[in-house]
Scaffold this motif. Structure first.
Motif, PDB file in Angstrom:
ATOM      1  N   LYS A 236      47.687  50.907  38.131  1.00  0.00           N
ATOM      2  CA  LYS A 236      48.781  51.379  38.974  1.00  0.00           C
ATOM      3  C   LYS A 236      49.874  52.158  38.234  1.00  0.00           C
ATOM      4  CE  LYS A 236      47.229  49.349  42.728  1.00  0.00           C
ATOM      5  NZ  LYS A 236      46.762  50.134  43.903  1.00  0.00           N
ATOM      6  N   LEU A 237      50.184  51.738  37.009  1.00  0.00           N
ATOM      7  CA  LEU A 237      51.290  52.369  36.288  1.00  0.00           C
ATOM      8  C   LEU A 237      50.837  53.529  35.417  1.00  0.00           C
ATOM      9  CD1 LEU A 237      54.306  52.362  35.586  1.00  0.00           C
ATOM     10  CD2 LEU A 237      53.825  50.658  33.816  1.00  0.00           C
ATOM     11  N   THR A 238      49.746  53.339  34.688  1.00  0.00           N
ATOM     12  CA  THR A 238      49.250  54.378  33.780  1.00  0.00           C
ATOM     13  C   THR A 238      49.017  55.724  34.474  1.00  0.00           C
ATOM     14  OG1 THR A 238      48.259  52.773  32.270  1.00  0.00           O
ATOM     15  CG2 THR A 238      47.381  55.007  32.200  1.00  0.00           C
ATOM     16  N   PRO A 239      48.334  55.771  35.638  1.00  0.00           N
ATOM     17  CA  PRO A 239      48.128  57.075  36.290  1.00  0.00           C
ATOM     18  C   PRO A 239      49.435  57.775  36.632  1.00  0.00           C
ATOM     19  CG  PRO A 239      46.664  55.424  37.233  1.00  0.00           C
ATOM     20  CD  PRO A 239      47.631  54.689  36.364  1.00  0.00           C
ATOM     21  N   ALA A 240      50.443  57.019  37.058  1.00  0.00           N
ATOM     22  CA  ALA A 240      51.722  57.632  37.422  1.00  0.00           C
ATOM     23  C   ALA A 240      52.442  58.193  36.209  1.00  0.00           C
ATOM     24  CB  ALA A 240      52.605  56.602  38.137  1.00  0.00           C
ATOM     25  N   VAL A 241      52.391  57.484  35.079  1.00  0.00           N
ATOM     26  CA  VAL A 241      53.043  57.972  33.858  1.00  0.00           C
ATOM     27  C   VAL A 241      52.345  59.231  33.358  1.00  0.00           C
ATOM     28  CG1 VAL A 241      53.600  57.432  31.462  1.00  0.00           C
ATOM     29  CG2 VAL A 241      53.877  55.676  33.226  1.00  0.00           C
TER      30      VAL A 241
ATOM     31  N   LEU B 108      44.513  65.162  32.140  1.00  0.00           N
ATOM     32  CA  LEU B 108      44.122  65.353  33.531  1.00  0.00           C
ATOM     33  C   LEU B 108      42.733  64.768  33.781  1.00  0.00           C
ATOM     34  CD1 LEU B 108      44.889  66.488  36.262  1.00  0.00           C
ATOM     35  CD2 LEU B 108      43.980  68.707  35.567  1.00  0.00           C
ATOM     36  N   ASP B 109      41.822  64.940  32.821  1.00  0.00           N
ATOM     37  CA  ASP B 109      40.492  64.326  32.938  1.00  0.00           C
ATOM     38  C   ASP B 109      40.600  62.801  32.948  1.00  0.00           C
ATOM     39  OD1 ASP B 109      39.240  66.778  33.010  1.00  0.00           O
ATOM     40  OD2 ASP B 109      38.752  66.805  30.872  1.00  0.00           O
ATOM     41  N   THR B 110      41.494  62.255  32.117  1.00  0.00           N
ATOM     42  CA  THR B 110      41.706  60.810  32.096  1.00  0.00           C
ATOM     43  C   THR B 110      42.227  60.324  33.437  1.00  0.00           C
ATOM     44  OG1 THR B 110      42.195  60.843  29.726  1.00  0.00           O
ATOM     45  CG2 THR B 110      42.957  58.928  30.972  1.00  0.00           C
ATOM     46  N   LEU B 111      43.165  61.062  34.011  1.00  0.00           N
ATOM     47  CA  LEU B 111      43.720  60.699  35.310  1.00  0.00           C
ATOM     48  C   LEU B 111      42.655  60.765  36.397  1.00  0.00           C
ATOM     49  CD1 LEU B 111      46.172  59.956  36.992  1.00  0.00           C
ATOM     50  CD2 LEU B 111      46.786  62.381  37.104  1.00  0.00           C
ATOM     51  N   ARG B 112      41.820  61.796  36.347  1.00  0.00           N
ATOM     52  CA  ARG B 112      40.733  61.903  37.322  1.00  0.00           C
ATOM     53  C   ARG B 112      39.765  60.732  37.199  1.00  0.00           C
ATOM     54  NH1 ARG B 112      40.041  68.326  36.064  1.00  0.00           N
ATOM     55  NH2 ARG B 112      41.396  69.124  37.741  1.00  0.00           N
ATOM     56  N   LEU B 113      39.498  60.323  35.965  1.00  0.00           N
ATOM     57  CA  LEU B 113      38.604  59.192  35.737  1.00  0.00           C
ATOM     58  C   LEU B 113      39.219  57.903  36.282  1.00  0.00           C
ATOM     59  CD1 LEU B 113      35.956  58.204  34.424  1.00  0.00           C
ATOM     60  CD2 LEU B 113      37.245  57.865  32.303  1.00  0.00           C
TER      61      LEU B 113
ATOM     62  N   ASP C 295      38.391  60.628  41.106  1.00  0.00           N
ATOM     63  CA  ASP C 295      38.467  61.847  41.913  1.00  0.00           C
ATOM     64  C   ASP C 295      38.339  63.056  40.989  1.00  0.00           C
ATOM     65  OD1 ASP C 295      38.958  63.922  43.620  1.00  0.00           O
ATOM     66  OD2 ASP C 295      40.920  63.208  44.298  1.00  0.00           O
ATOM     67  N   ALA C 296      37.177  63.690  40.996  1.00  0.00           N
ATOM     68  CA  ALA C 296      36.918  64.815  40.100  1.00  0.00           C
ATOM     69  C   ALA C 296      37.681  66.074  40.495  1.00  0.00           C
ATOM     70  CB  ALA C 296      35.418  65.117  40.060  1.00  0.00           C
ATOM     71  N   SER C 297      38.180  66.134  41.723  1.00  0.00           N
ATOM     72  CA  SER C 297      38.873  67.343  42.196  1.00  0.00           C
ATOM     73  C   SER C 297      40.383  67.172  42.222  1.00  0.00           C
ATOM     74  CB  SER C 297      38.376  67.710  43.603  1.00  0.00           C
ATOM     75  OG  SER C 297      38.638  66.659  44.521  1.00  0.00           O
ATOM     76  N   LEU C 298      40.888  66.161  41.561  1.00  0.00           N
ATOM     77  CA  LEU C 298      42.309  65.839  41.609  1.00  0.00           C
ATOM     78  C   LEU C 298      43.159  66.974  41.059  1.00  0.00           C
ATOM     79  CD1 LEU C 298      43.907  62.474  40.686  1.00  0.00           C
ATOM     80  CD2 LEU C 298      44.712  64.529  39.542  1.00  0.00           C
ATOM     81  N   GLU C 299      44.198  67.368  41.810  1.00  0.00           N
ATOM     82  CA  GLU C 299      45.147  68.381  41.376  1.00  0.00           C
ATOM     83  C   GLU C 299      46.556  67.943  41.774  1.00  0.00           C
ATOM     84  OE1 GLU C 299      44.463  70.861  39.552  1.00  0.00           O
ATOM     85  OE2 GLU C 299      42.271  70.959  39.698  1.00  0.00           O
ATOM     86  N   ALA C 300      47.569  68.564  41.154  1.00  0.00           N
ATOM     87  CA  ALA C 300      48.955  68.220  41.448  1.00  0.00           C
ATOM     88  C   ALA C 300      49.295  68.546  42.898  1.00  0.00           C
ATOM     89  CB  ALA C 300      49.891  68.978  40.509  1.00  0.00           C
ATOM     90  N   SER C 301      49.955  67.625  43.570  1.00  0.00           N
ATOM     91  CA  SER C 301      50.382  67.844  44.946  1.00  0.00           C
ATOM     92  C   SER C 301      51.448  66.822  45.308  1.00  0.00           C
ATOM     93  CB  SER C 301      49.203  67.717  45.917  1.00  0.00           C
ATOM     94  OG  SER C 301      48.727  66.379  45.973  1.00  0.00           O
TER      95      SER C 301
ATOM     96  N   LYS D 227      53.382  61.250  45.632  1.00  0.00           N
ATOM     97  CA  LYS D 227      53.940  60.168  46.445  1.00  0.00           C
ATOM     98  C   LYS D 227      53.090  58.907  46.336  1.00  0.00           C
ATOM     99  CE  LYS D 227      55.418  59.069  51.171  1.00  0.00           C
ATOM    100  NZ  LYS D 227      55.527  59.579  52.567  1.00  0.00           N
ATOM    101  N   GLU D 228      51.769  59.079  46.364  1.00  0.00           N
ATOM    102  CA  GLU D 228      50.866  57.932  46.262  1.00  0.00           C
ATOM    103  C   GLU D 228      50.952  57.276  44.888  1.00  0.00           C
ATOM    104  OE1 GLU D 228      46.068  56.917  46.508  1.00  0.00           O
ATOM    105  OE2 GLU D 228      46.825  58.892  47.128  1.00  0.00           O
ATOM    106  N   LEU D 229      50.910  58.097  43.824  1.00  0.00           N
ATOM    107  CA  LEU D 229      50.960  57.550  42.466  1.00  0.00           C
ATOM    108  C   LEU D 229      52.284  56.861  42.178  1.00  0.00           C
ATOM    109  CD1 LEU D 229      49.284  60.443  40.416  1.00  0.00           C
ATOM    110  CD2 LEU D 229      48.300  58.219  40.970  1.00  0.00           C
ATOM    111  N   TYR D 230      53.374  57.495  42.563  1.00  0.00           N
ATOM    112  CA  TYR D 230      54.689  56.910  42.303  1.00  0.00           C
ATOM    113  C   TYR D 230      54.906  55.660  43.147  1.00  0.00           C
ATOM    114  CZ  TYR D 230      56.020  61.071  39.615  1.00  0.00           C
ATOM    115  OH  TYR D 230      56.088  62.071  38.663  1.00  0.00           O
TER     116      TYR D 230
END
Length: 316
Positions: free
Chosen positions: A103-108, A148-153, A157-163, A168-171
């Motif tokens: 929960k925390l690592t992806p947001a950071v 970004l690859d680490t975050l996708r892993l 979600d292999a198509s993850l991009e900034a939005s 909002k979901e990560l935070y």
């Protein structure tokens, strides 16, 4: 007497012993367990074992890179920050560390490496300023793609991009995680009483950069600062275990032990630039991209080199 294990970490800033969360986790764990590591604070991954930071070179010249593997190695050497935990406390520690990673690592990672304003104005700028030429031109961009690859892993979600929706979901997940950590910590000095454990190392490692770094988009920082006990928890660890990092530094640090920080740095950088230019011209001549026309005062005919394209790494 055997030589100590050597730990290679990113150098520090903003009042932290390192700007990198994985490095902070390992530095804190080593302090909590009393591991006698020889720490190298660097800013050139190519001068580390395997070209990665963090990295541990053991006394037997073996290399480890994953924080979990490094911690396991330290425990095998009898440096265990969880030695005094009960079975229930050990289970709780593992559960909360898993929660942090989920929960925390992806947001950071998103806040520092993906959110456009934070990445361009703070993260990319910091690493570029602390690296030597020509690493500063392309390595920050390569590091961003790796994160970004680490975050996708982590997200699956292999198509993850900034939005805005993803942010909002990560935070939201991260603030929920912080709230749970603050509730678990309560009024205690550390999560399991008066002695720090591996959980304390992970919480410190992933919260401290968000707490100390001045980010243009500081939503996570605002929430963290509202949790007084977590704020005090990070400040307490810095004060007790890293007293020499009490003040933030600007620009390049004397701690960084890269070649760019030795005397005559500017001269060496200039010579490096000349060498790189010479190599490029030699390659162009050998491949026919540039041809020398004789009989016309040595004029040089260009073939597609008038307007070279920048490398993608420079645009990141």
């Amino acid at each position: 007497m055997a030589a100590p294990d050597e730990l290679f970490v990113w150098e520090g800033d903003w009042g932290l012993p390192s700007v990198n969360s994985d490095c902070l986790v390992l530095l804190a764990y080593a302090q909590f367990s009393g591991a006698p590591l020889k720490v190298h604070k660097v800013c050139n991954p190519w001068r580390c074992p395997g070209g990665a930071i963090p990295a541990l070179r053991t006394a037997h010249k073996e290399a480890l890179w994953r924080p979990s593997d490094i911690i396991i190695h330290l425990r095998k050497q009898k440096y265990n920050a969880d030695f005094d935990l009960s079975a229930k406390e050990a289970a709780d520690s593992l559960a909360f560390i898993a929660l942090i990673q989920q929960k925390l690592t992806p947001a950071v990672l998103y806040a520092l490496w993906v959110e456009p304003k934070n990445y361009v104005e703070v993260t990319r700028r910091w690493y570029a300023e602390h690296m030597s030429f020509p690493l500063s031109l392309f390595l920050p961009g390569r590091m961003q793609r790796h994160q970004l690859d680490t975050l996708r892993l982590l997200r699956g979600d292999a198509s993850l991009e900034a939005s805005e929706e993803l942010e909002k979901e990560l935070y939201g997940d991260a603030t929920d995680c912080m709230d749970l950590l603050a509730q678990r910590l309560g009024t205690q000095k550390f999560f399991f009483g008066d002695s720090p454990s591996s959980l304390d190392a992970f919480v410190f490692g992933w919260l401290a950069p968000i707490l100390k770094c001045k980010l243009p988009n500081g939503k996570l920082q605002q929430h963290l600062k509202s949790l007084d006990n977590l704020h005090a928890f990070c400040a307490n660890i810095l004060l007790i275990y890293f007293p020499n990092n009490s003040a933030p530094r600007s620009g390049r640090s004397d701690e960084c032990r890269d070649p760019e920080h030795v005397p005559n740095r500017r001269t060496k950088q200039f010579l490096s630039a000349l060498a790189a230019l010479g190599a490029m011209l030699s390659y162009a001549l050998l491949t026919g991209m540039v041809s020398v026309q004789h009989g016309h005062k040595g004029a040089v005919e260009h073939s597609g080199l008038s307007h070279p394209h920048q490398d993608d790494d420079e645009d990141d």
